[in-house]
Design a protein around this motif. Structure first.
Motif, PDB file in Angstrom:
ATOM      1  N   PRO A 229     -14.301   6.545  -0.182  1.00  0.00           N
ATOM      2  CA  PRO A 229     -13.545   5.298   0.029  1.00  0.00           C
ATOM      3  C   PRO A 229     -12.079   5.364  -0.394  1.00  0.00           C
ATOM      4  O   PRO A 229     -11.241   4.714   0.239  1.00  0.00           O
ATOM      5  CB  PRO A 229     -14.314   4.259  -0.796  1.00  0.00           C
TER       6      PRO A 229
ATOM      7  N   ASN B 280     -18.220   0.102   1.444  1.00  0.00           N
ATOM      8  CA  ASN B 280     -17.386  -0.145   0.262  1.00  0.00           C
ATOM      9  C   ASN B 280     -16.536  -1.394   0.438  1.00  0.00           C
ATOM     10  O   ASN B 280     -15.365  -1.425   0.096  1.00  0.00           O
ATOM     11  CB  ASN B 280     -16.475   1.063   0.010  1.00  0.00           C
TER      12      ASN B 280
ATOM     13  N   THR C  20     -10.601   8.846  12.349  1.00  0.00           N
ATOM     14  CA  THR C  20      -9.338   9.334  11.763  1.00  0.00           C
ATOM     15  C   THR C  20      -8.449   9.994  12.815  1.00  0.00           C
ATOM     16  O   THR C  20      -7.302  10.341  12.539  1.00  0.00           O
ATOM     17  CB  THR C  20      -9.607  10.340  10.618  1.00  0.00           C
TER      18      THR C  20
ATOM     19  N   GLU D 234      -8.255  -1.533   3.670  1.00  0.00           N
ATOM     20  CA  GLU D 234      -8.318  -1.042   5.042  1.00  0.00           C
ATOM     21  C   GLU D 234      -8.709   0.424   5.019  1.00  0.00           C
ATOM     22  O   GLU D 234      -8.072   1.236   4.346  1.00  0.00           O
ATOM     23  CB  GLU D 234      -6.958  -1.225   5.716  1.00  0.00           C
ATOM     24  N   MET D 235      -9.791   0.740   5.719  1.00  0.00           N
ATOM     25  CA  MET D 235     -10.306   2.104   5.699  1.00  0.00           C
ATOM     26  C   MET D 235     -10.249   2.715   7.087  1.00  0.00           C
ATOM     27  O   MET D 235     -10.327   2.008   8.095  1.00  0.00           O
ATOM     28  CB  MET D 235     -11.769   2.110   5.241  1.00  0.00           C
ATOM     29  N   ALA D 236     -10.205   4.034   7.090  1.00  0.00           N
ATOM     30  CA  ALA D 236     -10.142   4.748   8.370  1.00  0.00           C
ATOM     31  C   ALA D 236     -11.519   4.883   9.004  1.00  0.00           C
ATOM     32  O   ALA D 236     -11.640   5.296  10.146  1.00  0.00           O
ATOM     33  CB  ALA D 236      -9.540   6.124   8.155  1.00  0.00           C
TER      34      ALA D 236
ATOM     35  N   MET E  59     -10.303   7.649   2.237  1.00  0.00           N
ATOM     36  CA  MET E  59     -10.264   7.056   3.572  1.00  0.00           C
ATOM     37  C   MET E  59      -9.469   5.744   3.647  1.00  0.00           C
ATOM     38  O   MET E  59      -9.448   5.099   4.682  1.00  0.00           O
ATOM     39  CB  MET E  59     -11.698   6.807   4.076  1.00  0.00           C
ATOM     40  N   LYS E  60      -8.845   5.384   2.530  1.00  0.00           N
ATOM     41  CA  LYS E  60      -7.959   4.211   2.597  1.00  0.00           C
ATOM     42  C   LYS E  60      -6.824   4.543   3.557  1.00  0.00           C
ATOM     43  O   LYS E  60      -6.245   5.634   3.481  1.00  0.00           O
ATOM     44  CB  LYS E  60      -7.382   3.894   1.209  1.00  0.00           C
ATOM     45  N   VAL E  61      -6.535   3.640   4.440  1.00  0.00           N
ATOM     46  CA  VAL E  61      -5.533   3.904   5.480  1.00  0.00           C
ATOM     47  C   VAL E  61      -4.202   4.331   4.857  1.00  0.00           C
ATOM     48  O   VAL E  61      -3.569   5.293   5.314  1.00  0.00           O
ATOM     49  CB  VAL E  61      -5.357   2.652   6.383  1.00  0.00           C
ATOM     50  N   SER E  62      -3.820   3.650   3.796  1.00  0.00           N
ATOM     51  CA  SER E  62      -2.527   3.974   3.180  1.00  0.00           C
ATOM     52  C   SER E  62      -2.530   5.417   2.656  1.00  0.00           C
ATOM     53  O   SER E  62      -1.544   6.146   2.809  1.00  0.00           O
ATOM     54  CB  SER E  62      -2.232   2.991   2.053  1.00  0.00           C
TER      55      SER E  62
ATOM     56  N   GLN F 295       0.834  -1.201   0.000  1.00  0.00           N
ATOM     57  CA  GLN F 295       0.000   0.000   0.000  1.00  0.00           C
ATOM     58  C   GLN F 295       0.871   1.255   0.000  1.00  0.00           C
ATOM     59  O   GLN F 295       0.458   2.315  -0.440  1.00  0.00           O
ATOM     60  CB  GLN F 295      -0.914   0.022   1.240  1.00  0.00           C
TER      61      GLN F 295
ATOM     62  N   LYS G  96      -0.251   8.643   4.068  1.00  0.00           N
ATOM     63  CA  LYS G  96       0.604   9.429   3.163  1.00  0.00           C
ATOM     64  C   LYS G  96       0.230  10.916   3.218  1.00  0.00           C
ATOM     65  O   LYS G  96       1.088  11.791   3.295  1.00  0.00           O
ATOM     66  CB  LYS G  96       0.440   8.923   1.721  1.00  0.00           C
TER      67      LYS G  96
ATOM     68  N   PHE H 186      -4.986   8.632  13.398  1.00  0.00           N
ATOM     69  CA  PHE H 186      -3.929   8.852  12.400  1.00  0.00           C
ATOM     70  C   PHE H 186      -3.311  10.251  12.524  1.00  0.00           C
ATOM     71  O   PHE H 186      -2.330  10.535  11.852  1.00  0.00           O
ATOM     72  CB  PHE H 186      -4.494   8.657  10.978  1.00  0.00           C
TER      73      PHE H 186
ATOM     74  N   ILE I  84      -4.487   7.929   3.738  1.00  0.00           N
ATOM     75  CA  ILE I  84      -4.548   8.860   4.874  1.00  0.00           C
ATOM     76  C   ILE I  84      -3.154   9.045   5.472  1.00  0.00           C
ATOM     77  O   ILE I  84      -2.739  10.158   5.791  1.00  0.00           O
ATOM     78  CB  ILE I  84      -5.542   8.339   5.933  1.00  0.00           C
TER      79      ILE I  84
ATOM     80  N   LEU J  45     -17.533   3.518   6.175  1.00  0.00           N
ATOM     81  CA  LEU J  45     -17.028   3.459   4.799  1.00  0.00           C
ATOM     82  C   LEU J  45     -16.533   2.061   4.452  1.00  0.00           C
ATOM     83  O   LEU J  45     -16.742   1.573   3.345  1.00  0.00           O
ATOM     84  CB  LEU J  45     -15.896   4.469   4.630  1.00  0.00           C
TER      85      LEU J  45
ATOM     86  N   ASN K 228      -6.591   6.948  -7.305  1.00  0.00           N
ATOM     87  CA  ASN K 228      -6.353   5.742  -6.526  1.00  0.00           C
ATOM     88  C   ASN K 228      -5.345   5.987  -5.406  1.00  0.00           C
ATOM     89  O   ASN K 228      -5.644   5.737  -4.242  1.00  0.00           O
ATOM     90  CB  ASN K 228      -5.863   4.624  -7.457  1.00  0.00           C
TER      91      ASN K 228
END
Lengths: 406, 262
Positions: free
Chosen positions: B182, A138, B211, A128-130, B185-188, A58, B192, B214, B190, A134, B161
């Motif tokens: 979506p 999704n 969040t 993996e989402m925060a 909000m992907k962890v990767s 990722q 970055k 993070f 966020i 969501l 993406n």
């Protein structure tokens, strides 16, 4: 009613069969637990490896890096056979990975398959989402990771464990069987000793000819009780026998015993052609003593005369209380004169003894002998009658004397 | 006669127990949704039935519905009745569900809209915000545009993406708004983005309470406790509605200037 041996056998078979059954259940349970633990551990390995690879890519993604990551993350998994990782439409993995990927591609959660090569664990990796909301809205599989583990190590471990359990069960069972057999042998040995004791007591007229040792304290107590009871019975029998042969007051033989032995004695003398003498003794004026001093004092006189008789006669002579104040003396292998001498000594002792009265107690004695008086060996009754006649003669002649003629 | 009477009583009892006053339909099972559902049930106290969207079918005995999550809303549309009230929440973009023709559907938003959020930030931080980068994914760029229509402070930056693609575009922004999308909000992404923001000392703003872990600087999000109360109030008719979409009760979860964060 059944024998102890049969009862013991029956009571042993049920626990033995139950034990075997429980061992089987335990083995089945252990096998199931080992299998579950094995699958769970392989699942954990797969999930953590997948997460490691996924999280790394990722941050930085290039196909060579993915290959490197797969190699690096799985190189220490000793039992892996095939590893694959599907990401962005591309399948990474070693030879044969396609076949296993086909099994996993439609899974929505971790799955486990038993394949020819071993155990295939698939793990679909979600983005993996925060945000939980969501992530739920999704929810889509972003990558698929799978490892095929060979079951060699697992089967070895399982076989070792099952072998260990079976060996331990056999050893424990054998030890229990050995201890039980020893216990039952001891028990049966003790019980059979009682049968032996009963046989010995029956055969030897209540006499125990040998002593017994027991393994169990309780049986020893029973054995001791039996011994005590036998001793007590024997003592009682002796007392009964004594009562049947000895006069209680004077401790001389009674008339009953005279009847039992006299006939045999005569027969013996007749066979050996040896002389035998008889003396009849009567206390002079005993009725006057009884009337004057009472029966208790009279009994004391009888007792004392009994003692004097026992002390005065030879060990081979047989003194009897013949009845009332009459005593009979049997002199085996004794000629009349010898018997008369013993009687004279006896008469003298009695007349000199102190009976606690102001007057002397005297006795009259009639002596008869065979074959001296009878020419031939006759019935003991006749010899006694003859001595009795001489006793009366002694009474007539003035009492306190021994008559052996006439 | 006695037996018939007993059967009638039993029938009435079973009917009354099956016919719930309110059915709470829970689409997902995560902490916040579970808590809100439980609060609603305890507030209503009686005649409440908790169910999943799969249990919704024609003939289900509910007078009113509380729908938590999009699947519940979509499913209940099949058995829509004008005589019933449908209150929904935990739907990220209700505008996309096409509920305009269903007059008895009342929604409570699950996050405060960007304008409201930035206003709140300005008020709390006592700063005048002139320009905010609104990071959004391809799928939600239209809905985001609709939300900030007329608010010139927002500049929409679309990420396809990987967030790395747009970091250059963020160089000149002091405030970065993370739209609940979506891709964003992907962890990767966020991680970055927050790394980038912390280096640039940019303030990150979000409507998602989770969040916080993070390191987002300002989080203005739905107050779940008040949300449950509001749903109950709507059910009981205590709130007069001008629109079928009601703003969510919100509170500030985090406010930290970037220098305080690390």
């Amino acid at each position: 009613m059944e024998s102890i041996r049969r009862a013991i056998l029956k009571s042993t078979i049920i626990p033995a069969v139950s034990g075997l059954f429980f061992v089987l259940i335990a083995v089945t349970f252990v096998l199931h637990e080992i299998e579950s633990e094995y699958v769970a551990s392989r699942k954990e390995i797969t999930v953590s490896t997948a997460s490691l690879i996924y999280n790394n890519i990722q941050i930085f993604y290039t196909p060579p890096y993915v290959k490197h990551l797969i190699y690096d993350a799985t190189k220490d998994i000793k039992d892996r056979e095939v590893v694959f990782f599907y990401y962005k439409g591309r399948l990474f993995g070693n030879k044969g990975a396609e076949r296993f990927f086909d099994l996993c591609k439609n899974l929505s959660k971790a799955g486990v398959f038993k394949v020819r090569e071993g155990l295939l664990v698939c793990y679909p990796v979600y983005t993996e989402m925060a945000s939980s909301l969501l992530a739920q809205e999704n929810r889509q599989v972003d990558a698929i990771f799978g490892i095929v583990f060979n079951r060699k190590g697992f089967l070895e471990l399982r076989n070792h464990l099952v072998g260990g359990i079976v060996t331990l069960s056999i050893l424990t069972g054998s030890l229990i069987a050995f201890l039980l057999a020893k216990f039952y042998r001891m028990l049966l040995s003790d019980i059979s000793k009682f049968s032996e004791i009963i046989e010995i007591l029956k055969a030897n007229n209540l006499r125990l000819t040998q002593s017994f040792k027991f393994s169990f304290k309780e049986f020893l107590s029973v054995y001791r009780l039996i011994k005590q009871l036998v001793e007590r019975i024997k003592k009682l029998v002796t007392e009964l026998e004594r009562e049947a042969t000895v006069d209680r007051l004077t401790s001389l033989y009674n008339r009953n015993f005279l009847e039992r032995v006299a006939g045999r004695l005569v027969a013996l003398h007749e066979r050996t052609r040896k002389p035998m003498s008889v003396a009849m003794l009567d206390i002079d004026d005993f009725k006057v003593i009884n009337d004057t001093y009472g029966h208790r004092r009279g009994d004391a006189v009888l007792k004392k005369i009994g003692e004097i008789i026992r002390e005065s006669v030879r060990r081979s002579d047989l003194p009897f209380r013949y009845g009332g104040e009459e005593f009979l003396l049997l002199f085996p292998e004794t000629q009349k004169l010898q018997a008369a001498n013993v009687c004279e000594r006896l008469r003298k002792r009695i007349s000199e003894a102190d009976f606690g009265f102001d007057k002397k107690i005297t006795v009259s004695i009639g002596v008869a002998s065979m074959p001296e008086d009878t020419k031939t060996y006759i019935d003991i009754e006749k010899l006694i009658n003859l001595s009795d006649e001489r006793l009366y003669k002694a009474k007539k002649l003035g009492k306190n004397r021994v008559v052996y003629e006439g | 006669m006695n037996t018939v009477f007993r059967i009638l009583i039993l029938l009435l009892l079973s009917l009354s127990s099956a016919f719930a006053q309110v059915c709470v339909v829970k689409s997902y099972s995560f902490d916040a949704m579970n808590k809100v559902a439980l609060s609603i049930i305890s507030d209503l106290s009686r005649d409440v039935r908790l169910m999943s969207p799969e249990e919704i079918k024609f003939g289900v005995k509910c007078r009113n519905f509380v729908l938590l999550g999009s699947p519940a809303v979509l499913k209940v549309k099949d058995i829509y009745s004008r005589r019933k009230l449908y209150v929904y929440s935990f739907v990220l973009f209700p505008e996309e569900l096409g509920l305009e023709k269903y007059e008895n559907f009342i929604g409570i938003r699950i996050f405060p809209l960007p304008t409201r959020t930035v206003d709140k930030f300005s008020e709390l931080a006592n700063r005048k915000v002139k320009k905010v980068a609104l990071i959004v994914g391809e799928k939600t760029k239209d809905v985001a545009a609709r939300y900030v229509k007329g608010d010139k402070r927002f500049k929409i930056i679309v990420v396809k993406n990987d967030i790395g693609e747009i970091l250059d575009k963020l160089q000149n922004y002091k405030y970065i708004y993370l739209f609940p999308d979506p891709v964003v909000m992907k962890v990767s992404n966020i991680l970055k983005l927050l790394d980038f923001a912390s280096l640039r000392e940019a303030i990150t703003i979000s409507n998602i309470p989770e969040t916080a872990k993070f390191g987002v600087n300002f989080i203005y999000a739905v107050d779940y406790e008040k949300l449950a109360c509001k749903i109950v109030d709507v059910l009981k008719g205590k709130i007069k509605k001008d629109d079928n979409l009601i703003p969510c009760p919100a509170k500030v979860y985090v406010w930290k200037a970037s220098e305080e964060l690390f």
